[in-house]
Design an enzyme around this catalytic site. Sequence first.
Site, PDB file in Angstrom:
ATOM      1  N   HIS A 170      48.403  34.363  39.865  1.00 59.24           N
ATOM      2  CA  HIS A 170      48.409  34.219  38.408  1.00 59.24           C
ATOM      3  C   HIS A 170      47.838  35.473  37.761  1.00 59.24           C
ATOM      4  O   HIS A 170      46.710  35.879  38.045  1.00 59.24           O
ATOM      5  CB  HIS A 170      47.608  32.977  38.006  1.00 59.24           C
ATOM      6  CG  HIS A 170      48.281  31.706  38.444  1.00 59.24           C
ATOM      7  ND1 HIS A 170      47.595  30.616  38.912  1.00 59.24           N
ATOM      8  CD2 HIS A 170      49.607  31.385  38.458  1.00 59.24           C
ATOM      9  CE1 HIS A 170      48.473  29.658  39.214  1.00 59.24           C
ATOM     10  NE2 HIS A 170      49.699  30.102  38.946  1.00 59.24           N
ATOM     11  N   GLU A 173      44.254  36.048  36.178  1.00 64.33           N
ATOM     12  CA  GLU A 173      43.084  35.731  36.997  1.00 64.33           C
ATOM     13  C   GLU A 173      42.604  36.994  37.727  1.00 64.33           C
ATOM     14  O   GLU A 173      42.664  37.092  38.953  1.00 64.33           O
ATOM     15  CB  GLU A 173      43.442  34.572  37.937  1.00 64.33           C
ATOM     16  CG  GLU A 173      43.824  33.325  37.139  1.00 64.33           C
ATOM     17  CD  GLU A 173      44.520  32.214  37.937  1.00 64.33           C
ATOM     18  OE1 GLU A 173      44.492  32.264  39.172  1.00 64.33           O
ATOM     19  OE2 GLU A 173      45.069  31.304  37.299  1.00 64.33           O
ATOM     20  N   HIS A 297      42.097  31.999  43.199  1.00 56.68           N
ATOM     21  CA  HIS A 297      42.523  31.798  41.806  1.00 56.68           C
ATOM     22  C   HIS A 297      41.252  31.770  40.951  1.00 56.68           C
ATOM     23  O   HIS A 297      40.144  31.873  41.458  1.00 56.68           O
ATOM     24  CB  HIS A 297      43.250  30.454  41.660  1.00 56.68           C
ATOM     25  CG  HIS A 297      44.650  30.452  42.194  1.00 56.68           C
ATOM     26  ND1 HIS A 297      45.744  30.494  41.377  1.00 56.68           N
ATOM     27  CD2 HIS A 297      45.136  30.413  43.468  1.00 56.68           C
ATOM     28  CE1 HIS A 297      46.854  30.478  42.110  1.00 56.68           C
ATOM     29  NE2 HIS A 297      46.512  30.420  43.395  1.00 56.68           N
ATOM     30  N   GLU A 371      39.040  28.361  43.595  1.00 55.22           N
ATOM     31  CA  GLU A 371      39.023  28.687  42.170  1.00 55.22           C
ATOM     32  C   GLU A 371      37.673  29.339  41.909  1.00 55.22           C
ATOM     33  O   GLU A 371      36.629  28.689  41.971  1.00 55.22           O
ATOM     34  CB  GLU A 371      39.169  27.422  41.319  1.00 55.22           C
ATOM     35  CG  GLU A 371      40.514  26.726  41.475  1.00 55.22           C
ATOM     36  CD  GLU A 371      41.600  27.283  40.555  1.00 55.22           C
ATOM     37  OE1 GLU A 371      41.345  28.269  39.823  1.00 55.22           O
ATOM     38  OE2 GLU A 371      42.712  26.738  40.575  1.00 55.22           O
TER      39      GLU A 371
HETATM   40  O1  0X9 Z   1      47.382  25.234  38.757  1.00 54.08           O
HETATM   41  C1  0X9 Z   1      47.194  26.046  39.682  1.00 54.08           C
HETATM   42  O2  0X9 Z   1      48.096  26.675  40.192  1.00 54.08           O
HETATM   43  C2  0X9 Z   1      45.773  26.275  40.182  1.00 54.08           C
HETATM   44  N1  0X9 Z   1      44.869  26.393  39.075  1.00 54.08           N
HETATM   45  S1  0X9 Z   1      44.930  27.725  38.122  1.00 54.08           S
HETATM   46  O3  0X9 Z   1      44.063  27.510  36.987  1.00 54.08           O
HETATM   47  N2  0X9 Z   1      44.350  28.960  38.903  1.00 54.08           N
HETATM   48  O4  0X9 Z   1      46.286  27.957  37.752  1.00 54.08           O
HETATM   49  C3  0X9 Z   1      45.316  25.111  40.985  1.00 54.08           C
HETATM   50  C4  0X9 Z   1      46.152  24.750  42.146  1.00 54.08           C
HETATM   51  C5  0X9 Z   1      45.524  23.605  42.841  1.00 54.08           C
HETATM   52  N3  0X9 Z   1      46.402  22.905  43.711  1.00 54.08           N
HETATM   53  C6  0X9 Z   1      46.594  23.311  44.962  1.00 54.08           C
HETATM   54  N4  0X9 Z   1      45.960  24.309  45.424  1.00 54.08           N
HETATM   55  N5  0X9 Z   1      47.431  22.653  45.712  1.00 54.08           N
HETATM   56 ZN    ZN Z   2      45.660  30.467  39.376  1.00 59.29          ZN
END
Ligand code: 0X9
Ligand code: ZN
Length: 438
Positions: A170, A173, A297, A371
């Site tokens: 992303h 980030e 992330h 995260e």
């Molecule tokens: O939504 C996402 O892709 C991730 N959060 S973000 O705010 N960085 O965009 C979280 C993904 C969580 N789910 C998995 N890792 N399966």
């Molecule tokens: Zn992300």
Amino acid sequence: MKIKNKITKIRAFVLFSIALALVPVGGQPPNDGKEITIISVEKSAEFVATLYELELDCLFEWEGRIYALARPQDLEGLDRSAVPYFFETHKFPALKHPQLSVLSSINGEYHSYKEIEADLDSLQAAHPNLAKVYVIGRSLEKRNIYALKISDNVSLDEEEAEVFFLGCHHAREWISVEVPYLLGKFLLENYDTNAEVRRLVNQSEVWIVPLVNPDGLEYTIHYYRYWRKNRRLNADGSYGVDLNRNYGYLWGYDNKGSSPEPGSAVYRGTAAFSEPETRAVRDLFLQKNFRAMITYHSYSQVILYPWGYTETPSGKDSLLRQIASQMSALMQPVNGRLYEFGQASAKLYLTNGTTDDWTFGTAGIPSFTIELPPIDQLWGGFFNPEVDIQTIFRENLPAALYLIDWSIQNFGFSDSAAKRDAARLRFTHHLKMHSTEK
Ligand code: 0X9
Ligand code: ZN
Ligand code: CA
């Protein structure tokens, strides 16, 4: 032509949500001193189509109007289009603590595409026996996607535990580029003096892809700091596929965990692996025999593991929870920050087509999404001050080292080696070396 351009500068117009979106409380505005222009048009099919044509990024919809960020050339385009619009300019306020902001250049200490390219090359040049930079693919806009391999006898593909670290699916980030990059730098710079690092590097092959989404990152630096997806021009004129919804394990499983709408922030693309960026990751993964992976992330300060697509726990839930809990316990003492952990769907929200569901679903390996901090938007959201880069890296280091060690200790056990070997035969292209050794 009777349509008159209505160009009104509304000086007093202050919208709380703009301030929230662009200058999170407690965070540092990364565009200090820069002027931005926000335009709005009435929400009609024709006007919205024009915004798309002009490649404007829509910020939000409010009381029947669409708000978008505009560069000077966009204003010219709007004038030519004869769409009636309002605009307002904002200047980011001077900072009380400029040392906490992004200082040295437009993106400060953070890496741009060119900067990560140069710094990866420097690492390779300084540690020729331990580091090699590979081009694993090219983005839509033809930027290289780099992988840094770290191991003793780095030119050889030895029978050692392979471990995978990824950053920046992303675009906004930024901290997620720095953590895996700094991990690589740390391993290389401490190899000679630290016996534990030497052991880990000698017995494993660490692969780091710090910048999966270079086009998106450049877009956040030069145009719009809040951009998330890649820069795919979609069929409806909108931009971007969410790379963390484009992987091939139960891709598009439902419309909760990803969106079929091109304009959505979580648009999954037209097919699994429709994007060159996810294909690059896929092809490297299928040529290797990774034992574990972390994809970085931000933000939320949590450690997540599969599944994302369902709330049902995986068959390896206790192993994943145990590793996540170990990592969290190692991180907490560094700066006192607690990383909670849990199954992604339960801890955060439903997702499908994510990197970790795919690596776990196809290879069965422990796969984690970390995260990074901050914990929420009030602490800065996607904008981590430069002084936090090292802090965040330092607390993440023991977790990464733990996972490398775990991979070494568990080398030789894998219930899906055969599955992976079969998959690998389908992807026999050879990795290309970058720079000096072509
Ligand atoms: O939504 C996402 O892709 C991730 N959060 S973000 O705010 N960085 O965009 C979280 C993904 C969580 N789910 C998995 N890792 N399966
Ligand atoms: Zn992300
Ligand atoms: Ca080796």
